[in-house]
Motif scaffolding. Structure first.
Motif, PDB file in Angstrom:
ATOM      1  N   GLY A 172      12.319  -1.667  13.695  1.00  0.00           N
ATOM      2  CA  GLY A 172      12.902  -3.060  12.957  1.00  0.00           C
ATOM      3  C   GLY A 172      12.113  -2.953  11.532  1.00  0.00           C
ATOM      4  N   VAL A 173      11.215  -2.117  11.219  1.00  0.00           N
ATOM      5  CA  VAL A 173      10.762  -2.048   9.701  1.00  0.00           C
ATOM      6  C   VAL A 173      11.951  -1.408   8.927  1.00  0.00           C
ATOM      7  CG1 VAL A 173       9.231  -0.602   8.357  1.00  0.00           C
ATOM      8  CG2 VAL A 173       8.344  -1.565  10.584  1.00  0.00           C
ATOM      9  N   GLU A 174      12.152  -2.052   7.860  1.00  0.00           N
ATOM     10  CA  GLU A 174      13.030  -1.625   6.866  1.00  0.00           C
ATOM     11  C   GLU A 174      12.769  -0.728   5.590  1.00  0.00           C
ATOM     12  OE1 GLU A 174      15.212  -5.342   5.894  1.00  0.00           O
ATOM     13  OE2 GLU A 174      15.623  -5.997   8.055  1.00  0.00           O
ATOM     14  N   PHE A 175      13.465  -0.025   5.323  1.00  0.00           N
ATOM     15  CA  PHE A 175      13.252   0.875   3.890  1.00  0.00           C
ATOM     16  C   PHE A 175      14.225   0.360   2.941  1.00  0.00           C
ATOM     17  CE2 PHE A 175      11.168   2.952   7.456  1.00  0.00           C
ATOM     18  CZ  PHE A 175      10.233   3.555   6.813  1.00  0.00           C
ATOM     19  N   ASP A 176      13.838   0.428   1.579  1.00  0.00           N
ATOM     20  CA  ASP A 176      14.685   0.184   0.582  1.00  0.00           C
ATOM     21  C   ASP A 176      15.255   1.500   0.196  1.00  0.00           C
ATOM     22  OD1 ASP A 176      12.969   1.331  -1.240  1.00  0.00           O
ATOM     23  OD2 ASP A 176      12.337  -0.386  -2.159  1.00  0.00           O
ATOM     24  N   ALA A 177      16.098   1.472  -0.991  1.00  0.00           N
ATOM     25  CA  ALA A 177      16.826   2.567  -1.415  1.00  0.00           C
ATOM     26  C   ALA A 177      15.830   3.793  -2.188  1.00  0.00           C
ATOM     27  CB  ALA A 177      17.817   2.220  -2.635  1.00  0.00           C
ATOM     28  N   ALA A 229      -0.528   2.857   0.265  1.00  0.00           N
ATOM     29  CA  ALA A 229      -0.482   1.620  -0.566  1.00  0.00           C
ATOM     30  C   ALA A 229       0.883   1.365  -1.366  1.00  0.00           C
ATOM     31  CB  ALA A 229      -1.801   1.515  -1.482  1.00  0.00           C
ATOM     32  N   LYS A 230       1.427   2.242  -1.604  1.00  0.00           N
ATOM     33  CA  LYS A 230       2.748   1.974  -2.257  1.00  0.00           C
ATOM     34  C   LYS A 230       4.004   1.519  -1.204  1.00  0.00           C
ATOM     35  CE  LYS A 230       1.865   6.021  -5.406  1.00  0.00           C
ATOM     36  NZ  LYS A 230       2.327   7.366  -5.893  1.00  0.00           N
ATOM     37  N   GLY A 231       3.680   1.489  -0.034  1.00  0.00           N
ATOM     38  CA  GLY A 231       4.531   1.180   0.965  1.00  0.00           C
ATOM     39  C   GLY A 231       5.431   2.395   1.081  1.00  0.00           C
ATOM     40  N   GLU A 232       4.998   3.618   1.292  1.00  0.00           N
ATOM     41  CA  GLU A 232       5.745   4.867   1.696  1.00  0.00           C
ATOM     42  C   GLU A 232       4.890   5.659   2.383  1.00  0.00           C
ATOM     43  OE1 GLU A 232       6.968   5.644  -3.203  1.00  0.00           O
ATOM     44  OE2 GLU A 232       5.370   6.675  -2.366  1.00  0.00           O
TER      45      GLU A 232
END
Length: 96
Positions: free
Chosen positions: A78-83, A54-57
């Motif tokens: 195509g799913v992107e991950f942030d820093a 649920a945290k997007g992790e």
């Protein structure tokens, strides 16, 4: 029901464990979804990699190589991950 719900997640989208539990008709069954996905064979056609927390992790696993495999599979779609290695759920969450 869990595997059927996961198969509905389109390429390039993700769903949370809790979201899959709800779609499968298992209220408060996020942990059960995790157990079901961890029981899959390596050659499965269930896109397990599209299910995140649920945290997007990507959730930690007993075998860390699985986490990097999951990330590679998602990036290839195509799913992107942030820093911080998080996925923006507003952009990539599947709306069932």
């Amino acid at each position: 029901a869990i595997y059927a719900a996961v198969r509905r997640i389109p390429r390039g989208k993700v769903a949370t464990y809790g979201q899959i539990a709800a779609v499968a008709g298992i209220p408060n069954g996020a942990r059960q979804v995790g157990y079901a996905l961890s029981a899959l064979d390596d050659d499965t056609d269930v896109p397990w990699h599209r299910v995140i927390n649920a945290k997007g992790e990507i959730s930690a696993r007993w075998e860390p190589s699985c986490e990097s495999i999951q990330q590679e599979l998602l990036i290839a779609e195509g799913v992107e991950f942030d820093a911080n290695n998080r996925i923006d759920l507003t952009a990539f969450r599947w709306h069932s």
